[in-house]
Each structure stands twice: as C-alpha cells, then as structure tokens.
Design an enzyme around this catalytic site. Structure first.
Site, PDB file in Angstrom:
ATOM      1  N   ASP A 182      -2.672  10.329   3.458  1.00 25.89           N
ATOM      2  CA  ASP A 182      -4.052   9.900   3.714  1.00 25.89           C
ATOM      3  C   ASP A 182      -4.764  10.948   4.562  1.00 25.89           C
ATOM      4  O   ASP A 182      -4.635  10.972   5.788  1.00 25.89           O
ATOM      5  CB  ASP A 182      -4.039   8.536   4.425  1.00 25.89           C
ATOM      6  CG  ASP A 182      -5.451   7.983   4.645  1.00 25.89           C
ATOM      7  OD1 ASP A 182      -6.401   8.560   4.067  1.00 25.89           O
ATOM      8  OD2 ASP A 182      -5.589   6.979   5.364  1.00 25.89           O
ATOM      9  N   LYS A 191     -10.023  12.804   8.202  1.00 23.93           N
ATOM     10  CA  LYS A 191      -9.422  12.474   9.504  1.00 23.93           C
ATOM     11  C   LYS A 191      -9.464  13.720  10.379  1.00 23.93           C
ATOM     12  O   LYS A 191      -9.075  14.802   9.935  1.00 23.93           O
ATOM     13  CB  LYS A 191      -7.978  12.003   9.306  1.00 23.93           C
ATOM     14  CG  LYS A 191      -7.878  10.609   8.712  1.00 23.93           C
ATOM     15  CD  LYS A 191      -6.453  10.102   8.709  1.00 23.93           C
ATOM     16  CE  LYS A 191      -6.343   8.726   8.087  1.00 23.93           C
ATOM     17  NZ  LYS A 191      -6.979   7.665   8.865  1.00 23.93           N
ATOM     18  N   LYS A 222       0.852  -1.206   0.000  1.00 14.56           N
ATOM     19  CA  LYS A 222       0.000   0.000   0.000  1.00 14.56           C
ATOM     20  C   LYS A 222       0.883   1.250   0.000  1.00 14.56           C
ATOM     21  O   LYS A 222       1.670   1.472   0.913  1.00 14.56           O
ATOM     22  CB  LYS A 222      -0.900  -0.018   1.250  1.00 14.56           C
ATOM     23  CG  LYS A 222      -1.641   1.304   1.506  1.00 14.56           C
ATOM     24  CD  LYS A 222      -2.553   1.236   2.742  1.00 14.56           C
ATOM     25  CE  LYS A 222      -3.095   2.611   3.130  1.00 14.56           C
ATOM     26  NZ  LYS A 222      -3.967   2.586   4.330  1.00 14.56           N
ATOM     27  N   ASP A 264     -12.063   6.848   3.996  1.00 14.54           N
ATOM     28  CA  ASP A 264     -10.815   6.660   4.746  1.00 14.54           C
ATOM     29  C   ASP A 264     -10.364   5.199   4.747  1.00 14.54           C
ATOM     30  O   ASP A 264      -9.260   4.887   5.178  1.00 14.54           O
ATOM     31  CB  ASP A 264     -11.017   7.169   6.193  1.00 14.54           C
ATOM     32  CG  ASP A 264      -9.706   7.422   6.903  1.00 14.54           C
ATOM     33  OD1 ASP A 264      -8.653   7.395   6.239  1.00 14.54           O
ATOM     34  OD2 ASP A 264      -9.736   7.651   8.126  1.00 14.54           O
ATOM     35  N   GLU A 306      -9.311   3.551   2.332  1.00 15.77           N
ATOM     36  CA  GLU A 306      -8.852   3.648   0.945  1.00 15.77           C
ATOM     37  C   GLU A 306      -7.771   2.632   0.600  1.00 15.77           C
ATOM     38  O   GLU A 306      -7.628   2.230  -0.551  1.00 15.77           O
ATOM     39  CB  GLU A 306      -8.342   5.070   0.660  1.00 15.77           C
ATOM     40  CG  GLU A 306      -6.903   5.378   1.097  1.00 15.77           C
ATOM     41  CD  GLU A 306      -6.637   5.224   2.595  1.00 15.77           C
ATOM     42  OE1 GLU A 306      -7.597   5.361   3.374  1.00 15.77           O
ATOM     43  OE2 GLU A 306      -5.494   4.950   2.979  1.00 15.77           O
ATOM     44  N   ARG A 342      -7.405  -0.514   1.259  1.00 19.62           N
ATOM     45  CA  ARG A 342      -7.896  -1.799   0.753  1.00 19.62           C
ATOM     46  C   ARG A 342      -8.370  -1.662  -0.697  1.00 19.62           C
ATOM     47  O   ARG A 342      -8.342  -2.637  -1.447  1.00 19.62           O
ATOM     48  CB  ARG A 342      -8.994  -2.346   1.663  1.00 19.62           C
ATOM     49  CG  ARG A 342     -10.190  -1.466   1.814  1.00 19.62           C
ATOM     50  CD  ARG A 342     -11.032  -1.796   3.043  1.00 19.62           C
ATOM     51  NE  ARG A 342     -10.365  -1.439   4.295  1.00 19.62           N
ATOM     52  CZ  ARG A 342     -10.874  -1.635   5.513  1.00 19.62           C
ATOM     53  NH1 ARG A 342     -12.055  -2.198   5.654  1.00 19.62           N
ATOM     54  NH2 ARG A 342     -10.205  -1.278   6.584  1.00 19.62           N
ATOM     55  N   ASP A 402       1.634   6.499   5.589  1.00 19.66           N
ATOM     56  CA  ASP A 402       0.652   5.560   5.032  1.00 19.66           C
ATOM     57  C   ASP A 402       1.150   4.902   3.743  1.00 19.66           C
ATOM     58  O   ASP A 402       0.449   4.105   3.134  1.00 19.66           O
ATOM     59  CB  ASP A 402      -0.685   6.281   4.794  1.00 19.66           C
ATOM     60  CG  ASP A 402      -1.868   5.345   4.968  1.00 19.66           C
ATOM     61  OD1 ASP A 402      -1.696   4.317   5.645  1.00 19.66           O
ATOM     62  OD2 ASP A 402      -2.943   5.636   4.421  1.00 19.66           O
TER      63      ASP A 402
HETATM   64  N1  BES Z   1      -4.094   4.685   7.026  1.00 19.56           N
HETATM   65  C1  BES Z   1      -5.135   4.315   7.867  1.00 19.56           C
HETATM   66  C2  BES Z   1      -4.734   3.303   8.936  1.00 19.56           C
HETATM   67  C3  BES Z   1      -3.755   3.775   9.970  1.00 19.56           C
HETATM   68  C4  BES Z   1      -4.212   4.305  11.150  1.00 19.56           C
HETATM   69  C5  BES Z   1      -2.406   3.608   9.771  1.00 19.56           C
HETATM   70  C6  BES Z   1      -3.307   4.697  12.111  1.00 19.56           C
HETATM   71  C7  BES Z   1      -1.508   4.011  10.738  1.00 19.56           C
HETATM   72  C8  BES Z   1      -1.961   4.550  11.914  1.00 19.56           C
HETATM   73  C9  BES Z   1      -6.282   3.716   7.063  1.00 19.56           C
HETATM   74  O1  BES Z   1      -6.401   4.135   5.754  1.00 19.56           O
HETATM   75  C10 BES Z   1      -7.527   4.087   7.786  1.00 19.56           C
HETATM   76  O2  BES Z   1      -7.819   5.234   7.847  1.00 19.56           O
HETATM   77  N2  BES Z   1      -8.207   3.089   8.311  1.00 19.56           N
HETATM   78  C11 BES Z   1      -9.409   3.266   9.024  1.00 19.56           C
HETATM   79  C12 BES Z   1     -10.391   2.299   8.420  1.00 19.56           C
HETATM   80  C13 BES Z   1     -11.817   2.644   8.662  1.00 19.56           C
HETATM   81  C14 BES Z   1     -12.195   3.959   8.109  1.00 19.56           C
HETATM   82  C15 BES Z   1     -12.672   1.554   8.095  1.00 19.56           C
HETATM   83  C16 BES Z   1      -9.166   2.924  10.491  1.00 19.56           C
HETATM   84  O3  BES Z   1      -8.324   2.094  10.775  1.00 19.56           O
HETATM   85  O4  BES Z   1      -9.830   3.499  11.335  1.00 19.56           O
HETATM   86 ZN    ZN Z   2      -4.631   4.767   4.825  1.00 18.51          ZN
HETATM   87 ZN    ZN Z   3      -7.519   5.941   5.477  1.00 17.74          ZN
END
Ligand code: BES
Ligand code: ZN
Ligand code: ZN
Length: 494
Positions: A264, A271, A259, A341, A343, A345, A282
């Site tokens: 992000d 966020k 990824k 968010d 994204e 996946r 990210d």
């Molecule tokens: N990039 C984030 C995950 C992340 C969070 C990486 C903290 C490093 C530190 C990912 O894209 C994300 O935002 N995931 C969300 C998913 C949700 C919206 C389904 C999450 O983990 O809350």
């Molecule tokens: Zn992300």
């Molecule tokens: Zn995200």
C-alpha cells in the site's frame, strides 16, 4: 529455535513441571499420589528467586525444568500461552530433544478442560518458536537451529491438546511467513501461486477471478485499486466443503473475507513521512484468512467455509485511479474516490458484495488492516470489531476469550452510515472529516453486505504485526486472526 516440534511418545525426556505460585507458600500436602508433585514443589522452593510467577522458568538440571503458572486463582489460558512461550525460549539454550510436560496438581476450575490447557500451552510454544530468518544471506552468522523436539505428557487429554495447539500455531506461523514476504516477491500473482499450492496440499478448492474476469463482473473496487500495478489484481477464493457436516452446522455457510493489499503506497494520495514503510503488512487480513482456511482444512472442521482474498497492489502510474474518480462497484453502488489511500475498503467491498450475491453465506467475517485510526483508538492490544448481529458478535467474543486474540466492539449506527454518503455519488470512500475514522471504514463496508446477513468486520491494523518482541512473538507479523477465526468457525460444531 527448534527445527520442528511434534507431539509423540518421548524417550528420556527432560521433565518440564508447571508450578503454581500459591503452592510455594503452602506446606506440601501429604498422600502418596501427590508425592511427585510435592517433590517438584519442594525443588521449586529451593530455587533462589523462583516465585513461580507466569513466565518464570528455572532449569534445575539436565532432567528437570520448572516453569511458573502464577496464582491458581488467576491462571487463565493466556497465562498458559505465556508460560509455553517462555518455556520454549529458555529451553532453546539447553536444546533438549524431548520434553515431558507435567502440569502440577489439578488445574483450577476455569481451565478444567485439560485439552484446552494443553492447547494453550502448545500455542505459546509454537508461536514463540518462530523466527524471520528466511531472508538471511551470506552476511548473517547463522545460528544452527536445534534438532527436532518432541513433546509428551502422561495425561492423554492434555497431550491431545498439545497436538491441537501446535497445529494452530503452525497455521498462524504459515500466515506470518507469507505476511513477512516482501513486496518484490509477494504480489497478487505470487499470492495466487501460494493459494493454489495450499489447495493442492490441503484439499481446499481454489478458484481465481482474474483481472479480466473482475472487469467483466464489474468489480470496480478491485480493478481500480490494483490496475496501476504490473501484477494485476484478482479475487482468490478458497473453499472448504467437507463431506461430513456437524449437526449444528447443517445449512451453514461461513464466508471469511481478508484484505490482501500486497503493498500500500497510498496511490496518488501517497503515503509520506515514513508512513509507507511496513505496508507489506497490509495483506495481513488476507493472511489471517488463508491461515485460518489452512487450519480449518487440516483439522477437517465439519463446517462449510469459503475464504475470499481480494488481492491488489496499490501503486501509482499513468493508469492509476485518482482522487475525484467515480467508480462503480460489483453491487452497482457508486463511489466517489476522495482518497486513494482508503483502498482496503474498496477491494473488500467487492469481495463482500460478491460473497453475498453468489455464495449466500449464513455469516460473514471480514478481517483487514483497514485504518490507522483503530491503532490510535485501541492500540496494539486489541482489534476493533463492528457487527450487525449480537449472536455473531457473542460467538466471536467467545472465540476471542478462548484464543487470547483480543477484540473490542465499536458502534455502527445510521449516523455513521449517513456520514459516508457523498454529494455526487452514492458514497465516498473517506469522508472529508476524520470523525470516527475506523468507524467510517466499517460504515462504508456495511453498504456491501446484505442487511439480513450476520456480519462482523475485524480491523486488525494494530494487532497484525508488532514492532517489538513480546512473550509470544518476535517483532514482525503476529498471525493475529488465524486462531480467532478458526475457533469462531469451530464453534458451529459444538
Ligand atoms: N493500510 C492502511 C491502514 C493502516 C495504517 C494499516 C497503519 C496499518 C498501519 C489503510 O489503507 C489506510 O491507508 N488507511 C487510511 C484511511 C484514510 C486515507 C481514509 C488511514 O487509516 O489513515
Ligand atoms: Zn491499506
Ligand atoms: Zn491505504
């Protein structure tokens, strides 16, 4: 910090001798072959407060430094890594030009392989000798780096391990340097330049599926996530196809997908409350992938490997994708976007489906900072792993044990997959409830990998960067995954 570190014949080196804590408790053994060893142990005994625990270092004089390895019965490769890291930081202050490293006495059975022992120590040395000073400006008082350092050892196997360790740490540090490059510099276009440069330097073959081509190919994930950025999304492909293939790697083609979200913001599911800061990290799944491809190419690993980096910047503008959009992915699976968010996946899904379709890999790893949930579940200590294939997971576990990059297996059942099925499209990218959050990511991805292809998904959201300094890493990106993936690929050569 030393400007550079290499392994070579050293003239007038400072001797760095590893000491086991048990030896300080026993009377020294007799016999002329152990003479020198006993001398160091005797010196160690005379150092006030030095107990030879892992990470302890005592600088005796300009000729000798002693470092602790802990108890013989406990010592593992991890201890050697820590010892290497602590040793180099202690020596930083005395700034020798060369070190001859001696590991006192026979190493215990579990690390009887002296090449691996040298490798672990040098990994620690290389990882700990790294700083984020690329962006220091005129307001920073520059500490002049020490001169280049040479490592040496009388033991040829140990010495060849030192070379391996420095090389692997160097590729991890390469990944860390890219990782900490800020989003006003590092965007998908910049990543393409870096990948092409790496390909020129290492002989990797670099192909780029640009935005237009991605649209034509129906890569709805990559296109939708990245289209709101001024720097358009793409899929970078790096191929290592050596002429010589190891006997056990014949007919193998390994794909590694990372990824690479260069930033992000969350998109319209923005966020908030400080959640955005740090999201330059990210892209670290992609940095683990490109770092591993670099190590694999430079080490001329006789295995056919392809690295894929779906690159996008998750931004907001009038063209951005939004919650409620329904998009079609490369493999014609439809996805209702419930959260922009989630994204990672989406871009990974296209890269995985593309890899299965076009490359027909015999195994796939993907590595991603996919979910905050994995950080809640496993913390910063280990990555979460999901796999549809026990032998592939075992292979990854062995690589984890050898590199100290820890993993923990999580479940992926039919129930989890069904949880990702939406009402008005095949899937949603995030279920309305947060149940098993990091598992949802893995379950979503499973729809984009052929059932018969062995696959392991590695969620590195907790391990890819650290907020505080550790024995091996200053705060910032850790390069996690570079050594793990390289070792996993190399396991096909044995
Ligand atoms: N990039 C984030 C995950 C992340 C969070 C990486 C903290 C490093 C530190 C990912 O894209 C994300 O935002 N995931 C969300 C998913 C949700 C919206 C389904 C999450 O983990 O809350
Ligand atoms: Zn992300
Ligand atoms: Zn995200």
């Amino acid at each position: 910090m030393f400007k550079s570190i290499r392994v070579s014949r050293a003239s007038k080196p400072i001797v760095a001798a590893g000491i086991f804590s048990d030896d300080l408790k026993q009377k020294s053994s007799s016999g002329s072959t152990r003479k020198k060893r006993s001398e160091h142990v005797e010196t160690a005994r005379s150092r006030p407060g030095f107990r030879a625990e892992v990470g302890e270092v005592t600088i005796v004089d300009s000729q000798l430094v002693l470092f602790g390895l802990g108890s013989r019965s406990d010592v593992q490769h991890d201890a050697l890594r820590t010892a290497g890291g602590k040793l180099i930081r202690a020596l930083d202050r005395t700034a020798p030009k060369a070190i001859s490293i001696q590991i006192e006495g026979a190493l215990p059975d579990r690390i009887s392989d002296r090449t691996l022992a040298g490798r672990a120590l040098a990994e620690g040395i290389g990882l700990a000798n790294w700083r984020v000073d690329f962006f220091d400006g005129s307001a920073t008082q520059h500490e002049k780096p020490n001169a280049a350092l040479t490592l040496d050892s009388d033991d040829s196997s140990f010495k060849s391990g030192l070379k391996d360790g420095l090389e692997l740490a160097d590729s991890a540090n390469y990944a860390r340097e890219l990782a900490c490059t800020p989003p006003n510099i590092c965007n998908p276009t910049w990543m393409v330049t870096q990948a092409r440069k790496l390909a020129r330097e290492t002989g990797l073959k670099c192909t780029v599926i640009d935005f237009k081509k991605a649209q034509q190919l129906g890569m709805g994930g990559i296109v939708n996530v990245g289209k709101a950025s001024a720097s358009k999304p793409c899929l970078i492909i790096l191929e290592h196809k050596p002429q010589k293939i190891a006997a056990k790697a014949k007919k193998q083609k390994i794909a590694i997908v990372g990824k690479t979200i260069t930033y992000d913001t969350g998109g319209y599911s923005l966020k908030i409350s400080g959640g955005m800061k740090g999201m330059k990290n990210d892209k670290n799944g992609g940095m683990a992938t490109i770092g591993a491809m670099r190590a694999i190419a430079r080490r001329k690993v006789p295995v056919h490997v392809v690295g894929l980096l779906p690159c996008a910047e998750n931004m907001v503008n009038g063209e951005a994708y939004r919650p409620d959009d329904i998009i079609e992915m490369y493999n014609k699976v439809t996805v209702e976007v419930t959260n922009t968010d989630a994204e990672g996946r989406l871009v990974l899904a296209d890269a995985l489906a593309y890899a299965c379709d076009k490359l027909k890999p015999t195994a796939i790893f993907d590595t991603a900072t996919l979910t905050g949930g994995v950080v809640v579940a496993l913390g910063k200590w280990s990555a979460g792993v999901w796999s549809n294939d026990d032998p592939l997971f075992d292979r990854l576990q062995k690589a984890s044990d050898a590199t100290g990059e820890k993993i923990w297996r999580m479940p992926l059942w039919k129930e989890h997959k069904d949880f990702m099925r939406a009402k008005h499209a095949d899937l949603w990218n995030s279920a309305p409830a947060r149940d098993g959050h990091p598992i949802q990511g893995a379950a979503f991805l499973s729809f984009f990998v052929d059932d018969e292809t062995p696959w392991a998904h590695i969620d590195i959201a907790g391990t890819s960067a650290t907020d505080s300094d550790t024995d091996l890493h200053v705060s910032g990106p850790t390069g996690y995954g570079v050594r793990l993936l390289t070792e996993a690929v190399e396991s096909w050569t044995r």
